[in-house]
Design a protein around this motif. Sequence first.
Motif, mmCIF file in Angstrom:
data_model
loop_
_atom_site.group_PDB
_atom_site.id
_atom_site.type_symbol
_atom_site.label_atom_id
_atom_site.label_comp_id
_atom_site.label_asym_id
_atom_site.label_seq_id
_atom_site.Cartn_x
_atom_site.Cartn_y
_atom_site.Cartn_z
ATOM 1 N N VAL A 38 0.871 -1.180 0.000
ATOM 2 C CA VAL A 38 0.000 0.000 0.000
ATOM 3 C C VAL A 38 0.903 1.224 0.000
ATOM 4 O O VAL A 38 1.697 1.414 0.913
ATOM 5 C CB VAL A 38 -0.922 0.019 1.242
ATOM 6 N N GLU A 39 0.805 2.007 -1.050
ATOM 7 C CA GLU A 39 1.624 3.222 -1.132
ATOM 8 C C GLU A 39 0.719 4.436 -1.010
ATOM 9 O O GLU A 39 -0.419 4.403 -1.462
ATOM 10 C CB GLU A 39 2.356 3.277 -2.478
ATOM 11 N N THR A 40 1.241 5.496 -0.424
ATOM 12 C CA THR A 40 0.427 6.696 -0.302
ATOM 13 C C THR A 40 0.828 7.721 -1.365
ATOM 14 O O THR A 40 1.975 7.765 -1.806
ATOM 15 C CB THR A 40 0.583 7.346 1.085
ATOM 16 N N ARG A 41 -0.136 8.525 -1.747
ATOM 17 C CA ARG A 41 0.136 9.667 -2.618
ATOM 18 C C ARG A 41 -0.604 10.853 -2.018
ATOM 19 O O ARG A 41 -1.776 10.744 -1.664
ATOM 20 C CB ARG A 41 -0.385 9.423 -4.047
ATOM 21 N N ASP A 42 0.111 11.960 -1.908
ATOM 22 C CA ASP A 42 -0.448 13.125 -1.216
ATOM 23 C C ASP A 42 -1.119 14.065 -2.220
ATOM 24 O O ASP A 42 -0.448 14.699 -3.036
ATOM 25 C CB ASP A 42 0.685 13.847 -0.475
ATOM 26 N N ILE A 43 -2.425 14.134 -2.140
ATOM 27 C CA ILE A 43 -3.166 15.026 -3.042
ATOM 28 C C ILE A 43 -3.927 16.079 -2.241
ATOM 29 O O ILE A 43 -4.927 16.634 -2.695
ATOM 30 C CB ILE A 43 -4.127 14.231 -3.958
ATOM 31 N N SER A 44 -3.437 16.335 -1.031
ATOM 32 C CA SER A 44 -4.068 17.367 -0.198
ATOM 33 C C SER A 44 -3.935 18.727 -0.871
ATOM 34 O O SER A 44 -3.086 18.916 -1.750
ATOM 35 C CB SER A 44 -3.390 17.407 1.167
ATOM 36 N N LEU A 45 -4.735 19.660 -0.414
ATOM 37 C CA LEU A 45 -4.627 21.025 -0.931
ATOM 38 C C LEU A 45 -3.201 21.545 -0.730
ATOM 39 O O LEU A 45 -2.606 22.135 -1.636
ATOM 40 C CB LEU A 45 -5.641 21.931 -0.214
ATOM 41 N N ALA A 46 -2.625 21.300 0.462
ATOM 42 C CA ALA A 46 -1.267 21.797 0.742
ATOM 43 C C ALA A 46 -0.268 21.194 -0.243
ATOM 44 O O ALA A 46 0.569 21.906 -0.810
ATOM 45 C CB ALA A 46 -0.873 21.452 2.180
ATOM 46 N N ALA A 47 -0.349 19.893 -0.470
ATOM 47 C CA ALA A 47 0.598 19.246 -1.383
ATOM 48 C C ALA A 47 0.408 19.750 -2.814
ATOM 49 O O ALA A 47 1.380 19.926 -3.556
ATOM 50 C CB ALA A 47 0.420 17.731 -1.340
ATOM 51 N N ARG A 48 -0.850 19.982 -3.171
ATOM 52 C CA ARG A 48 -1.112 20.482 -4.538
ATOM 53 C C ARG A 48 -0.525 21.878 -4.716
ATOM 54 O O ARG A 48 -0.013 22.223 -5.776
ATOM 55 C CB ARG A 48 -2.619 20.487 -4.812
ATOM 56 N N ILE A 49 -0.608 22.681 -3.678
ATOM 57 C CA ILE A 49 -0.016 24.026 -3.743
ATOM 58 C C ILE A 49 1.503 23.907 -3.862
ATOM 59 O O ILE A 49 2.121 24.517 -4.743
ATOM 60 C CB ILE A 49 -0.388 24.843 -2.483
ATOM 61 N N LEU A 50 2.097 23.105 -2.979
ATOM 62 C CA LEU A 50 3.569 22.999 -2.971
ATOM 63 C C LEU A 50 4.094 22.476 -4.308
ATOM 64 O O LEU A 50 5.138 22.911 -4.792
ATOM 65 C CB LEU A 50 4.031 22.099 -1.818
ATOM 66 N N ALA A 51 3.340 21.556 -4.920
ATOM 67 C CA ALA A 51 3.798 20.980 -6.189
ATOM 68 C C ALA A 51 3.848 22.018 -7.307
ATOM 69 O O ALA A 51 4.511 21.817 -8.322
ATOM 70 C CB ALA A 51 2.888 19.817 -6.585
ATOM 71 N N GLN A 52 3.159 23.140 -7.101
ATOM 72 C CA GLN A 52 3.139 24.176 -8.143
ATOM 73 C C GLN A 52 4.383 25.061 -8.120
ATOM 74 O O GLN A 52 4.635 25.788 -9.073
ATOM 75 C CB GLN A 52 1.895 25.066 -7.989
ATOM 76 N N PHE A 53 5.127 25.044 -6.992
ATOM 77 C CA PHE A 53 6.222 26.013 -6.864
ATOM 78 C C PHE A 53 7.558 25.373 -6.485
ATOM 79 O O PHE A 53 8.219 25.822 -5.557
ATOM 80 C CB PHE A 53 5.844 27.089 -5.824
ATOM 81 N N PRO A 54 7.988 24.358 -7.223
ATOM 82 C CA PRO A 54 9.216 23.669 -6.835
ATOM 83 C C PRO A 54 10.412 24.621 -6.760
ATOM 84 O O PRO A 54 11.257 24.493 -5.881
ATOM 85 C CB PRO A 54 9.409 22.619 -7.942
ATOM 86 N N GLU A 55 10.480 25.584 -7.670
ATOM 87 C CA GLU A 55 11.697 26.420 -7.739
ATOM 88 C C GLU A 55 11.824 27.346 -6.529
ATOM 89 O O GLU A 55 12.871 27.911 -6.291
ATOM 90 C CB GLU A 55 11.715 27.213 -9.052
ATOM 91 N N ARG A 56 10.743 27.495 -5.761
ATOM 92 C CA ARG A 56 10.817 28.395 -4.603
ATOM 93 C C ARG A 56 11.106 27.650 -3.304
ATOM 94 O O ARG A 56 11.228 28.259 -2.259
ATOM 95 C CB ARG A 56 9.495 29.140 -4.435
ATOM 96 N N LEU A 57 11.152 26.323 -3.379
ATOM 97 C CA LEU A 57 11.237 25.536 -2.142
ATOM 98 C C LEU A 57 12.597 24.878 -1.996
ATOM 99 O O LEU A 57 13.257 24.556 -2.988
ATOM 100 C CB LEU A 57 10.139 24.479 -2.128
#
Length: 741
Positions: A38-57
């Motif tokens: 069983v693997e998890t994948r994070d599709i929370s609002l927070a994770a979706r936001i963070l995935a949009q801005f990789p270059e800032r993190l």
Amino acid sequence: MSDTPKILYTLTDEAPFLATQSLLPIVEAFTATAGIRVETRDISLAARILAQFPERLRADQKAADDLAELGQLATTPEANIIKLPNISASVPQLKAAIAELQAQGYALPDYPEEPRDDAEKEIKARYGRAMGSAVNPVLREGNSDRRAPASVKAYARKHPHRMGKWTADSKSHVAHMDAGDFYGSEQSAVIAQAGSLRIEFAGDDGVVSVLKPAVKVGAGEVVDAAVMGAAALSAFIDAQIMDAKARGVLFSLHLKATMMKVSDPIMFGIAVKRFYAPVLDKHAAALEAAGFDANNGIGDLYARLPALDAGVREAIEADIAALYAERPALAMVNSDKGITNLHVPSDVIVDASMPAMIRDSGGMWNAEGKLQDAKAIIPDRCYAGIYQAVIDDCKAHGAFDPATMGSVPNVGLMAQKAEEYGSHDKTFRIAAAGSVRVVDEAGNVLMQHAVQAGDIWRMCQTKDAPIRDWVKLAVNRARLSNTPAVFWLDPQRAHDRNLIAKVERYLKDHDTAGLDIRILSPVEAMQLSLQRIRAGQDTISVTGNVLRDYLTDLFPIMELGTSAKMLSIVPLMAGGGLFETGAGGSAPKHVQQFVEENYLRWDSLGEFLALAASLEHLADTTGNARAKVLADALDAANATFLDTDKSPSRKVGGIDNRGSHFYLAMYWALALAAQDADAGLKARFAPLAAALTANEEKIVAEQIAVQGQPVDIGGYYHPDAAKLAAAMRPSATFNAALAAL
Ligand SMILES: NC(=O)C1=CN([C@@H]2O[C@H](COP(=O)(O)OP(=O)(O)OC[C@H]3O[C@@H](n4cnc5c(N)ncnc54)[C@H](OP(=O)(O)O)[C@@H]3O)[C@@H](O)[C@H]2O)C=CC1
Ligand SMILES: O=C(O)CCC(=O)C(=O)O
Ligand SMILES: [Mg+2]
């Protein structure tokens, strides 16, 4: 296909995410015995936001785009995804999540409400991808099959939930427009040949601009377009304000601003502007300068008050107070905190709010915290009528009786962003008077509407393959359950007429001998279904995407008390399985209760049902015999769970979500220890079953002991993983038993 069969379990938001901290360790431990990962994948609002801005993190802060990965997987036969409800964020929720992440040290940009340059436009566009219903349309590469399993229905009959009484003198009603809405303006076309369509706007000044250069369309696809007139909507709202006041009922607006993330916030904003017009007009300059946006609700005005001069602020507050004395009373979301129906666009969501009103005798909460008759404003006519049909039925015959009523399962057309729920990228707020037209590659105008400034124009697509698949699912379900099936399609609507023609044609591909399959308008279908439900009879509703959403909250909430107890399967068209949990949302009030008193009343039955279906699918597709044994045992455990009524109670002192999970684990282990299909599993689970049974009282006591105190989970949208895990697994005895498996 990889050797180790995999189930992907989604991490989401709010109550379902909290529940996952307790349930997932159980799921992992049990499924590992069958060699399932069983693997998890994070599709929370927070994770979706963070995935949009990789270059800032920072490297350790970056989040992979798990949603994109799952969306891709959903188009393959390997997919086996368990999908919990997630937040479909409105702008106020998005801004709150950004602020929380910034405070946690993530260098995210502010949300630029009115972008001043291209860089800000880009930021807004990226946030836009995380907003609204951003998850479900991506994963739903199949149609929807939602129903109450027989065991759940039997449970509801044995333990009927409370239903508010209805009387014939109820003043509650649904108000909708009579003209100028989407319903009245719909046009539709069936695409003959695959190609591309252009959406353009021709201004009355003669200038033509392109709204969308290329919408890919396939042969046989149904496209439609419609417009909501801003002036007509404003006039309608004004009339409803007067009428609600005259009748002495609550004013209550019901939209779907989350899923319909472009059109409905604008409609919500128009209602806010009309309701508060005298104040907003008088203080227009100050509010404009403060950045107030009516589309975010009157709560946005309150949020901006502190930034205003004390004099202006007090004047606005006094004017609002004076306005409330003149206006009809507003339905409340939270009367203790003064949160009204017009505060935040995502607080009142029609699919859940209308059933709640119907369950509560047609009343909504007023400012005194009492139920009062309400005017439910559902401006567009496409679906408003079904709720009035329910109200009429309740006024004529009284409340429904969960102990005897039949059931209305649903087969919903949903795949590949079908219909209105896929229209966001083709919805436009029109800037000036003119006409919008849809033009094919040869230059033919397929559809055309005259529009005025402020109108909302939208186009929807419904692909042919999903329609065929939907008809097939409906016939199969009618056959499997030997139940009449009704297609809810309205011959008055252009889109529905095209669908009716297709349904009639595709039904011929199937053996329908002996089946009762009909096509009725939504209001007629509702009347028939209600008449049958009162007689204890079941009727399958076969609907488009919006009615799928509405009916799978409405009927479960009437039949079972909550849509959380639904089995919700999406047979993916490529052969995989998407197993949604329940049909409801993430119930934010459950998180509040949890942090205040360490009590989580989230009901995970939807997760249990989805897991059983997922294991069954895994067994069928991979030939893993142990998965089948686990699935059968889980079915048995679910039946015992329902029979012994181990869902969370509502208040501190009873078992909550964590207690439910303990009982599920115990019943599941007992069922595995009792079965004889697999001796290895039998031997493996016997000690766990014994340990849990022997320690039942101790475990429950350990879980209840922590209740009644506030608990810190380190965040709302992005809680602290360690704090959360500790809070959600309070029984050392249970944890140790599970670890020993
Ligand atoms: N599939 C998805 O991902 C969905 C997500 N959402 C999201 O959920 C949020 C809230 O939406 P809303 O429309 O209020 O719907 P909810 O279903 O969360 O809330 C309505 C009510 O349903 C009951 N309820 C629902 N699920 C459970 C559960 N598992 N356990 C106990 N009670 C439950 C509660 O009512 P009561 O107290 O009367 O029992 C709850 O207050 C929004 O962010 C929305 O976007 C909404 C729908 C589906
Ligand atoms: O995706 C969403 O925003 C809500 C989905 C929903 O309400 C449903 O599928 O029933
Ligand atoms: Mg819904």
